[in-house]
Design a protein around this motif. Structure first.
Motif, PDB file in Angstrom:
ATOM      1  N   GLU A 113      26.944   0.606  18.684  1.00 15.19           N
ATOM      2  CA  GLU A 113      25.600   0.105  18.372  1.00 15.19           C
ATOM      3  C   GLU A 113      25.129   0.601  17.013  1.00 15.19           C
ATOM      4  OE1 GLU A 113      22.994   1.174  21.529  1.00 15.19           O
ATOM      5  OE2 GLU A 113      23.801  -0.318  22.937  1.00 15.19           O
ATOM      6  N   GLY A 114      25.622   1.776  16.594  1.00 12.23           N
ATOM      7  CA  GLY A 114      25.210   2.311  15.298  1.00 12.23           C
ATOM      8  C   GLY A 114      25.557   1.390  14.142  1.00 12.23           C
ATOM      9  N   ILE A 115      26.676   0.660  14.252  1.00 11.17           N
ATOM     10  CA  ILE A 115      27.068  -0.282  13.199  1.00 11.17           C
ATOM     11  C   ILE A 115      25.975  -1.321  12.983  1.00 11.17           C
ATOM     12  CG2 ILE A 115      28.720  -2.088  12.570  1.00 11.17           C
ATOM     13  CD1 ILE A 115      30.848  -0.519  14.085  1.00 11.17           C
ATOM     14  N   PHE A 116      25.454  -1.851  14.065  1.00 13.43           N
ATOM     15  CA  PHE A 116      24.452  -2.912  13.970  1.00 13.43           C
ATOM     16  C   PHE A 116      23.096  -2.372  13.529  1.00 13.43           C
ATOM     17  CE2 PHE A 116      27.566  -4.098  17.245  1.00 13.43           C
ATOM     18  CZ  PHE A 116      28.074  -5.234  16.661  1.00 13.43           C
ATOM     19  N   PHE A 117      22.746  -1.177  13.997  1.00 17.48           N
ATOM     20  CA  PHE A 117      21.473  -0.603  13.573  1.00 17.48           C
ATOM     21  C   PHE A 117      21.497  -0.262  12.080  1.00 17.48           C
ATOM     22  CE2 PHE A 117      20.972   0.622  18.193  1.00 17.48           C
ATOM     23  CZ  PHE A 117      19.896  -0.239  18.414  1.00 17.48           C
ATOM     24  N   ASN A 118      22.603   0.283  11.600  1.00 16.46           N
ATOM     25  CA  ASN A 118      22.724   0.548  10.164  1.00 16.46           C
ATOM     26  C   ASN A 118      22.663  -0.744   9.357  1.00 16.46           C
ATOM     27  OD1 ASN A 118      22.948   3.331  10.431  1.00 16.46           O
ATOM     28  ND2 ASN A 118      25.185   3.290  10.546  1.00 16.46           N
ATOM     29  N   ALA A 119      23.318  -1.792   9.866  1.00 17.26           N
ATOM     30  CA  ALA A 119      23.275  -3.085   9.187  1.00 17.26           C
ATOM     31  C   ALA A 119      21.852  -3.634   9.140  1.00 17.26           C
ATOM     32  CB  ALA A 119      24.197  -4.079   9.884  1.00 17.26           C
ATOM     33  N   MET A 120      21.085  -3.459  10.207  1.00 17.33           N
ATOM     34  CA  MET A 120      19.699  -3.914  10.227  1.00 17.33           C
ATOM     35  C   MET A 120      18.859  -3.176   9.192  1.00 17.33           C
ATOM     36  SD  MET A 120      18.901  -4.360  14.293  1.00 17.33           S
ATOM     37  CE  MET A 120      19.927  -5.387  15.340  1.00 17.33           C
ATOM     38  N   ILE A 121      19.121  -1.886   9.016  1.00 27.13           N
ATOM     39  CA  ILE A 121      18.395  -1.125   7.999  1.00 27.13           C
ATOM     40  C   ILE A 121      18.668  -1.695   6.616  1.00 27.13           C
ATOM     41  CG2 ILE A 121      18.223   1.127   6.869  1.00 27.13           C
ATOM     42  CD1 ILE A 121      18.831   2.398   9.600  1.00 27.13           C
ATOM     43  N   VAL A 122      19.942  -1.967   6.343  1.00 26.11           N
ATOM     44  CA  VAL A 122      20.321  -2.526   5.043  1.00 26.11           C
ATOM     45  C   VAL A 122      19.638  -3.874   4.819  1.00 26.11           C
ATOM     46  CG1 VAL A 122      22.252  -3.430   3.684  1.00 26.11           C
ATOM     47  CG2 VAL A 122      22.528  -1.312   4.989  1.00 26.11           C
ATOM     48  N   GLN A 123      19.664  -4.746   5.821  1.00 24.44           N
ATOM     49  CA  GLN A 123      19.071  -6.070   5.671  1.00 24.44           C
ATOM     50  C   GLN A 123      17.551  -5.984   5.555  1.00 24.44           C
ATOM     51  OE1 GLN A 123      21.344  -7.918   4.988  1.00 24.44           O
ATOM     52  NE2 GLN A 123      23.102  -7.136   6.124  1.00 24.44           N
ATOM     53  N   SER A 124      16.947  -5.005   6.202  1.00 24.94           N
ATOM     54  CA  SER A 124      15.494  -4.842   6.114  1.00 24.94           C
ATOM     55  C   SER A 124      15.063  -4.536   4.687  1.00 24.94           C
ATOM     56  CB  SER A 124      15.030  -3.724   7.054  1.00 24.94           C
ATOM     57  OG  SER A 124      15.292  -4.054   8.399  1.00 24.94           O
ATOM     58  N   VAL A 125      15.873  -3.776   3.967  1.00 25.69           N
ATOM     59  CA  VAL A 125      15.564  -3.499   2.561  1.00 25.69           C
ATOM     60  C   VAL A 125      15.561  -4.792   1.750  1.00 25.69           C
ATOM     61  CG1 VAL A 125      16.378  -2.336   0.469  1.00 25.69           C
ATOM     62  CG2 VAL A 125      16.421  -1.138   2.663  1.00 25.69           C
ATOM     63  N   GLY A 126      16.532  -5.662   2.032  1.00 21.32           N
ATOM     64  CA  GLY A 126      16.556  -6.953   1.345  1.00 21.32           C
ATOM     65  C   GLY A 126      15.334  -7.791   1.646  1.00 21.32           C
ATOM     66  N   ILE A 127      14.892  -7.768   2.902  1.00 26.43           N
ATOM     67  CA  ILE A 127      13.706  -8.530   3.286  1.00 26.43           C
ATOM     68  C   ILE A 127      12.470  -7.979   2.596  1.00 26.43           C
ATOM     69  CG2 ILE A 127      12.208  -9.134   5.221  1.00 26.43           C
ATOM     70  CD1 ILE A 127      14.707  -9.121   7.000  1.00 26.43           C
ATOM     71  N   VAL A 128      12.307  -6.658   2.644  1.00 32.55           N
ATOM     72  CA  VAL A 128      11.134  -6.031   2.010  1.00 32.55           C
ATOM     73  C   VAL A 128      11.149  -6.273   0.502  1.00 32.55           C
ATOM     74  CG1 VAL A 128      10.013  -3.828   1.511  1.00 32.55           C
ATOM     75  CG2 VAL A 128      10.874  -4.292   3.809  1.00 32.55           C
ATOM     76  N   GLY A 129      12.333  -6.134  -0.118  1.00 37.42           N
ATOM     77  CA  GLY A 129      12.434  -6.369  -1.556  1.00 37.42           C
ATOM     78  C   GLY A 129      12.060  -7.782  -1.944  1.00 37.42           C
ATOM     79  N   THR A 130      12.489  -8.749  -1.158  1.00 38.30           N
ATOM     80  CA  THR A 130      12.159 -10.140  -1.454  1.00 38.30           C
ATOM     81  C   THR A 130      10.670 -10.408  -1.255  1.00 38.30           C
ATOM     82  OG1 THR A 130      14.365 -10.715  -0.641  1.00 38.30           O
ATOM     83  CG2 THR A 130      12.834 -12.525  -1.036  1.00 38.30           C
ATOM     84  N   ILE A 131      10.069  -9.779  -0.236  1.00 42.05           N
ATOM     85  CA  ILE A 131       8.624  -9.909  -0.024  1.00 42.05           C
ATOM     86  C   ILE A 131       7.858  -9.352  -1.224  1.00 42.05           C
ATOM     87  CG2 ILE A 131       6.680  -9.099   1.367  1.00 42.05           C
ATOM     88  CD1 ILE A 131       8.509  -9.231   3.805  1.00 42.05           C
ATOM     89  N   LEU A 132       8.303  -8.202  -1.749  1.00 41.14           N
ATOM     90  CA  LEU A 132       7.647  -7.616  -2.907  1.00 41.14           C
ATOM     91  C   LEU A 132       7.775  -8.518  -4.133  1.00 41.14           C
ATOM     92  CD1 LEU A 132       8.666  -3.853  -2.525  1.00 41.14           C
ATOM     93  CD2 LEU A 132       6.439  -4.918  -2.048  1.00 41.14           C
TER      94      LEU A 132
END
Length: 504
Positions: free
Chosen positions: A357-376
């Motif tokens: 499960e850690g693989i997917f949670f780490n991947a979600m963290i990475v993708q969240s940065v992309g989402i936040v960056g695009t929102i900014l």
């Protein structure tokens, strides 16, 4: 030229608006609930096209045992979709500029659903390769047409922000893939269907097919791009579309829409039209802009997709519950034989189908940065300008990629990966908003498609070579990607600064 007249005053006196006919017409529809609906569907389209590309990066670790996949075969499965995209993108862009945006979007997305069903029932490596190629071939259509369609459904006041906002769902698609992987791949799931046993990864692909069918159906509910209709001399149809948007946005009768059709010049058809679309791309001032766009897309997608699609494998190497003081990324990579694929024990095979499960949670963290960056980017695009943000994000991505080699803890790897992949997703959003404004409607989809083809060429090379470089040591892949991002930043400095321009 497409001519539109704007009604002035109660006497309906018509005054032609030179050079900005479409912008006047689309602005007169106002901005309301109809636009929100179009934006929502566009976001969903972006999400499912990214899911289509990303899914196999999470599936590959579970397939290593089933079909004894080595580095070469894993690289082929991760990169074959980009070969399909390269083969199809120019064709779809050309057809979109000839036949229209909406119908092709609907047909392509629905076809992806059937391809994913075929993938879900595949039972050997050759079938997977074949259907992943066709998946890429078809998926290249929506990925380029969406940009043109959404830019042509909104006026200059909102266009750049909307394109950037929709690009948030590139990151959203990656996040959704991680979530689907967590649901299906982190636990042993099996379904028996008419003598066929479907494993977790096959159930995941069938779920993606359902998303495709929903997206294709939604496309049928939308009209053709009014800008495309005007550019093809179908001004009466364009007027009806604009009136519909106006009526649903304002609640007023369509007859009160302050724009009328005043006729258009005759349009060329067939092969001659194709030459008139492509010829301006080979002449100043567009040839320089096109070559610059092709180079940026190649380097940007090479770096982004190489890191993104091999991210699950890198995170799998890190393991779980490791003491930070004992962590060394090089030791982790070298202690895992990335060329393995010889497991035969049935118990070992069963265990390998379940990912941490850690693989997917780490991947979600990475993708969240992309989402936040695009929102900014969406929020600050008026004050900072997307060219500056594009240059800065690619430079930071270059530094962060190289910094992965020097990571001293799993947390640092996740942070550096987040900056590399997350900011590159933001860069792609900023670049898309620039690209749609530097070429005219007549060959916009064609230029976007060729540009994406260059990016897919880079993606295909990167996703195939990344594991080969990883097999040579821990520093070659990360340093190589850093150099690629740095080259991309240098090219981005040559882009025009302003994007608040009338569509050509």
């Amino acid at each position: 030229m497409d001519d539109i007249s704007v009604k002035r005053g109660r006497n309906s006196e018509q005054k032609k608006v030179e050079g900005s006919d479409f912008e006047s017409a689309i602005s007169a529809t106002k901005f309301g609930w109809y636009n929100y609906g179009v934006i929502g569907i566009g976001c969903f389209w972006n999400l499912i096209t990214v899911v289509e590309v990303t899914t196999f990066s999470f599936i590959l670790p579970t397939l290593q045992c089933d079909w004894a996949l080595d580095t070469n075969r894993m690289g082929l499965l991760n990169s074959i979709i980009f070969l399909g995209m390269i083969c199809g993108s120019v064709l779809w862009g050309f057809l979109a500029d000839i036949l229209g945006r909406r119908n092709l979007l609907s047909c392509c997305i629905l076809a992806l659903g059937f391809i994913n069903i075929a993938l879900g029932f595949s039972n050997n490596f050759a079938m997977l390769m074949l259907f992943k190629f066709f998946s890429g071939f078809i998926n290249s259509g929506p990925m380029s047409i969406i940009i043109s369609y959404m830019s042509e459904m909104h006026g200059v006041r909102y266009r750049v922000r909307i394109l950037v906002f929709i690009a948030i769902f590139y990151g959203g698609g990656n996040f959704a893939t991680s979530l689907l992987g967590l649901i299906f791949l982190s636990r042993p799931l099996e379904v028996h269907f008419r003598g066929v046993t479907l494993h977790s990864w096959q159930l995941l692909l069938l779920t993606v097919a359902v998303l495709d069918f929903v997206g294709g159906t939604l496309a049928c509910l939308l009209p053709e791009s009014p800008k495309f209709l005007m550019s093809r001399g179908r001004c009466e149809e364009a007027l009806r579309v604009l009136q519909t948007i106006y009526r649903r946005n304002t609640g007023k009768h369509a007859d009160t829409y302050p724009v009328s059709d005043s006729g258009v010049s005759m349009q060329k058809n067939g092969l001659m039209r194709a030459f008139t679309q492509i010829a301006p791309m080979l002449k100043p001032p567009y040839v320089t802009k096109c070559l610059l766009a092709f180079g940026i897309e190649l380097f940007l997608l090479l770096g982004m997709n190489s890191m993104r699609l091999w991210m699950p494998q890198v995170f799998a190497f890190m393991g779980d519950g490791e003491s930070d003081s004992d962590f060394d990324i090089c030791t982790k990579i070298q202690s895992n034989d990335v060329r393995r694929g010889n497991a035969t024990d049935s118990d070992e095979c069963s265990a390998s189908r379940v990912l941490s499960e850690g693989i997917f949670f780490n991947a979600m963290i990475v993708q969240s940065v992309g989402i936040v960056g695009t929102i900014l980017i969406c929020i600050f695009i008026k004050t900072i300008h997307n060219k500056l943000m594009l240059v800065c994000s690619t430079l930071i991505g270059a530094i962060a990629s190289i910094a992965i080699y020097f990571s001293v803890s799993p947390l640092m790897v996740v942070i550096m990966y987040s900056l590399t992949v997350g900011l590159s997703l933001s860069s792609q959003a900023a670049f898309s908003s620039i690209l749609s404004n530097i070429v005219p409607t007549a060959f916009r989809s064609t230029v976007i498609s060729i540009s994406l083809s260059c990016g897919r060429l880079g993606s295909m090379l990167g996703t195939y070579l990344f594991p080969q470089l990883m097999a040579q040591g821990c520093w070659p892949p990360f340093v190589a990607i850093g150099v690629v991002f740095f080259a991309c930043a240098m090219l981005c400095m040559c882009l025009p600064r302003s994007t608040r321009k009338t569509l050509l």
